[in-house]
Design a protein around this motif. Sequence first.
Motif, PDB file in Angstrom:
ATOM      1  N   ASN A 106       0.830  -1.217   0.000  1.00  0.00           N
ATOM      2  CA  ASN A 106       0.000   0.000   0.000  1.00  0.00           C
ATOM      3  C   ASN A 106       0.857   1.257   0.000  1.00  0.00           C
ATOM      4  N   ALA A 107       1.982   1.232   0.751  1.00  0.00           N
ATOM      5  CA  ALA A 107       2.884   2.389   0.795  1.00  0.00           C
ATOM      6  C   ALA A 107       3.518   2.641  -0.575  1.00  0.00           C
ATOM      7  N   ILE A 108       3.924   1.570  -1.239  1.00  0.00           N
ATOM      8  CA  ILE A 108       4.519   1.696  -2.580  1.00  0.00           C
ATOM      9  C   ILE A 108       3.488   2.252  -3.556  1.00  0.00           C
ATOM     10  N   ARG A 109       2.266   1.737  -3.471  1.00  0.00           N
ATOM     11  CA  ARG A 109       1.206   2.209  -4.364  1.00  0.00           C
ATOM     12  C   ARG A 109       0.921   3.689  -4.126  1.00  0.00           C
ATOM     13  N   GLU A 110       0.943   4.106  -2.856  1.00  0.00           N
ATOM     14  CA  GLU A 110       0.701   5.515  -2.516  1.00  0.00           C
ATOM     15  C   GLU A 110       1.765   6.425  -3.136  1.00  0.00           C
ATOM     16  N   LEU A 111       3.032   5.999  -3.075  1.00  0.00           N
ATOM     17  CA  LEU A 111       4.118   6.790  -3.665  1.00  0.00           C
ATOM     18  C   LEU A 111       4.005   6.843  -5.188  1.00  0.00           C
ATOM     19  N   LEU A 112       3.633   5.727  -5.791  1.00  0.00           N
ATOM     20  CA  LEU A 112       3.479   5.692  -7.242  1.00  0.00           C
ATOM     21  C   LEU A 112       2.293   6.531  -7.702  1.00  0.00           C
ATOM     22  N   GLU A 113       1.227   6.551  -6.922  1.00  0.00           N
ATOM     23  CA  GLU A 113       0.059   7.381  -7.230  1.00  0.00           C
ATOM     24  C   GLU A 113       0.439   8.866  -7.229  1.00  0.00           C
ATOM     25  N   THR A 132      11.143  15.450  -8.558  1.00  0.00           N
ATOM     26  CA  THR A 132      11.141  15.417  -7.085  1.00  0.00           C
ATOM     27  C   THR A 132      10.393  14.182  -6.588  1.00  0.00           C
ATOM     28  N   ASN A 133       9.224  13.928  -7.184  1.00  0.00           N
ATOM     29  CA  ASN A 133       8.448  12.752  -6.769  1.00  0.00           C
ATOM     30  C   ASN A 133       9.124  11.451  -7.188  1.00  0.00           C
ATOM     31  N   LEU A 134       9.823  11.488  -8.309  1.00  0.00           N
ATOM     32  CA  LEU A 134      10.541  10.297  -8.749  1.00  0.00           C
ATOM     33  C   LEU A 134      11.716   9.995  -7.821  1.00  0.00           C
ATOM     34  N   GLU A 135      12.403  11.054  -7.386  1.00  0.00           N
ATOM     35  CA  GLU A 135      13.520  10.874  -6.460  1.00  0.00           C
ATOM     36  C   GLU A 135      13.034  10.333  -5.121  1.00  0.00           C
ATOM     37  N   THR A 136      11.804  10.688  -4.734  1.00  0.00           N
ATOM     38  CA  THR A 136      11.234  10.142  -3.505  1.00  0.00           C
ATOM     39  C   THR A 136      11.072   8.633  -3.617  1.00  0.00           C
ATOM     40  N   ILE A 137      10.630   8.179  -4.790  1.00  0.00           N
ATOM     41  CA  ILE A 137      10.457   6.746  -5.023  1.00  0.00           C
ATOM     42  C   ILE A 137      11.797   6.023  -5.002  1.00  0.00           C
ATOM     43  N   THR A 138      12.828   6.680  -5.530  1.00  0.00           N
ATOM     44  CA  THR A 138      14.132   6.019  -5.677  1.00  0.00           C
ATOM     45  C   THR A 138      15.108   6.343  -4.545  1.00  0.00           C
ATOM     46  N   ARG A 139      14.585   6.882  -3.453  1.00  0.00           N
ATOM     47  CA  ARG A 139      15.454   7.321  -2.345  1.00  0.00           C
ATOM     48  C   ARG A 139      16.295   6.179  -1.770  1.00  0.00           C
ATOM     49  N   PHE A 140      15.665   5.034  -1.512  1.00  0.00           N
ATOM     50  CA  PHE A 140      16.352   3.917  -0.882  1.00  0.00           C
ATOM     51  C   PHE A 140      16.516   2.713  -1.790  1.00  0.00           C
ATOM     52  N   GLY A 141      15.675   2.604  -2.812  1.00  0.00           N
ATOM     53  CA  GLY A 141      15.664   1.404  -3.633  1.00  0.00           C
ATOM     54  C   GLY A 141      16.852   1.309  -4.558  1.00  0.00           C
ATOM     55  N   GLY A 176       6.552   6.428 -17.276  1.00  0.00           N
ATOM     56  CA  GLY A 176       5.975   5.626 -16.202  1.00  0.00           C
ATOM     57  C   GLY A 176       5.983   4.145 -16.499  1.00  0.00           C
ATOM     58  N   GLN A 177       5.909   3.786 -17.778  1.00  0.00           N
ATOM     59  CA  GLN A 177       5.932   2.377 -18.155  1.00  0.00           C
ATOM     60  C   GLN A 177       7.247   1.718 -17.756  1.00  0.00           C
ATOM     61  N   ASP A 178       8.336   2.514 -17.801  1.00  0.00           N
ATOM     62  CA  ASP A 178       9.636   1.974 -17.382  1.00  0.00           C
ATOM     63  C   ASP A 178       9.639   1.639 -15.892  1.00  0.00           C
ATOM     64  N   LEU A 179       8.933   2.440 -15.098  1.00  0.00           N
ATOM     65  CA  LEU A 179       8.799   2.129 -13.673  1.00  0.00           C
ATOM     66  C   LEU A 179       8.106   0.784 -13.499  1.00  0.00           C
ATOM     67  N   ILE A 180       7.060   0.571 -14.310  1.00  0.00           N
ATOM     68  CA  ILE A 180       6.308  -0.681 -14.241  1.00  0.00           C
ATOM     69  C   ILE A 180       7.188  -1.856 -14.648  1.00  0.00           C
ATOM     70  N   LEU A 238      -2.077   1.637 -14.742  1.00  0.00           N
ATOM     71  CA  LEU A 238      -2.676   2.308 -15.901  1.00  0.00           C
ATOM     72  C   LEU A 238      -2.340   3.799 -15.900  1.00  0.00           C
ATOM     73  N   LYS A 239      -2.401   4.403 -14.710  1.00  0.00           N
ATOM     74  CA  LYS A 239      -2.041   5.831 -14.596  1.00  0.00           C
ATOM     75  C   LYS A 239      -0.563   6.036 -14.926  1.00  0.00           C
ATOM     76  N   LEU A 240       0.282   5.154 -14.416  1.00  0.00           N
ATOM     77  CA  LEU A 240       1.718   5.280 -14.659  1.00  0.00           C
ATOM     78  C   LEU A 240       2.062   5.131 -16.138  1.00  0.00           C
ATOM     79  N   SER A 241       1.372   4.228 -16.820  1.00  0.00           N
ATOM     80  CA  SER A 241       1.680   3.975 -18.234  1.00  0.00           C
ATOM     81  C   SER A 241       1.407   5.188 -19.107  1.00  0.00           C
ATOM     82  N   ASN A 242       0.618   6.127 -18.591  1.00  0.00           N
ATOM     83  CA  ASN A 242       0.306   7.342 -19.352  1.00  0.00           C
ATOM     84  C   ASN A 242       1.280   8.488 -19.072  1.00  0.00           C
TER      85      ASN A 242
END
Length: 451
Positions: A367-374, A383-392, A406-410, A433-437
């Motif tokens: 759920n936390a991952i989905r929230e960040l991706l949303e 900035t939001n992308l760097e938040t996703i990639t902070r630790f991963g 976004g498709q590359d994230l998927i 679906l949102k990310l792919s757009n």
Amino acid sequence: MGDGIAIQSTNNSIKSNKDKKKKKKKNKNRGGSKKKMTHEQVLAFKFVTEWVSLDNPSSFATSSLVDDFGVQKPVGKNGDRVVFDLHCHSKCSDGFLSPSKVVERAHINGVKVLALTDHDTMAGIPEAVESARKYGIKIIPGVEVSTIFYPSGGDTEAEEPVHILAYYSSIGPSKFEELDKFLSNIRDGRYLRAKNMVLKLNKLKMALKWEHVCRIAGSGTAPGRLHVARAMVEAGYVENLKQAFARYLFDGGPAYSKGSEPVVEEAIKMICDTGGVAVLAHPWALKNPVAIIRRLKEAGLHGMEVYKSDGRLAAYSDLADAYGLLKIGGSDYHGRGGHHESELGSVNLPVLVLHDFLKVARPIWCNAIRELLECYAEEPSNTNLETITRFGRTRIFKGGSPLYCGQDLIDHCLPLWLSSQEMENEEFEATKLKLSNVSTSQGGTPVLIET
């Protein structure tokens, strides 16, 4: 005379052989008789190893053997073991080693999953993740939060310091800035607390210098009791760390001081609100564990430490059962050395315990991952992308493959964090679906990712 010596020699030889056989039998019994996994253990082991292998292509072969306690024994072609250590510290708080050195030592000891849980900071996680790549170790971003428990009725004499371990997904808290501010306030209080300890020691005729304590703590690290104790040892006021705590720095001791720790219930709420799993650390250190555990369960606590390097503590295991809490454990490794410290990987967590932990943690992390991706899908900024990639492992690198949309994230990132089953639920399908757009034109310059 000669015959007597020969007989004595023969008797000694027979006795020696008997002793060897006894010792061999004793060691064999100590290890526990091996038996086939139960069906439940086989499924649990499969569940655990699949998760461990998500971001590590090296697969684990299923072992058919466990000991009497269901503890996983060596598996795979190279004798790999799925060893979790869910509690350790680095120089970013009160440990003696850098995060990369902690990871290196974990690798030497056969650890496959390591939670770095420094006190009130997650500053060491990026370094730990980077180092773990070399060894195929999975890092669980964690933190040990310093709090205070206040008993009902306003009895200030019964206040107790309580530590809560927080465990997050591979990409960290869903609201990192909010959590970091919360932890920053605690760290600020640690500075004031350490200063007050030094002042109290000065009044006790120990001319300890604040600069000495800060030098031991290191740049950017909030000083704690251990740093004050180390300064006392180096200045010659005590013989060792144990003496510093036993005489001066223990809770309520002549040089003890409180910080600005939050109420424990507030910390648990923060952990839950930011996508974490909240676990009570070392409950055996509490004066009134039953009352505290009861209250913390009501506040949203998920589990408590029950396992130590010397085995499971039955009394706390029973308490966990009574309140429906997860039972986990870790070494609480600090790297100080000596006979009194547990080594990384020394706590044997049964495979069913690991399964139970992940069964609770994974939906929370998902759920936390989905929230960040949303958030990124709605506002595809760097900035939001760097938040996703902070630790991963998809942190921003100078080399690697460009992340164009976004498709590359998927395609490149989600399989490192989630199983196919977790990605195929209805909510995640909508997020994908949102990310792919999302395209580069919306999100600014391409970001380079490591694959």
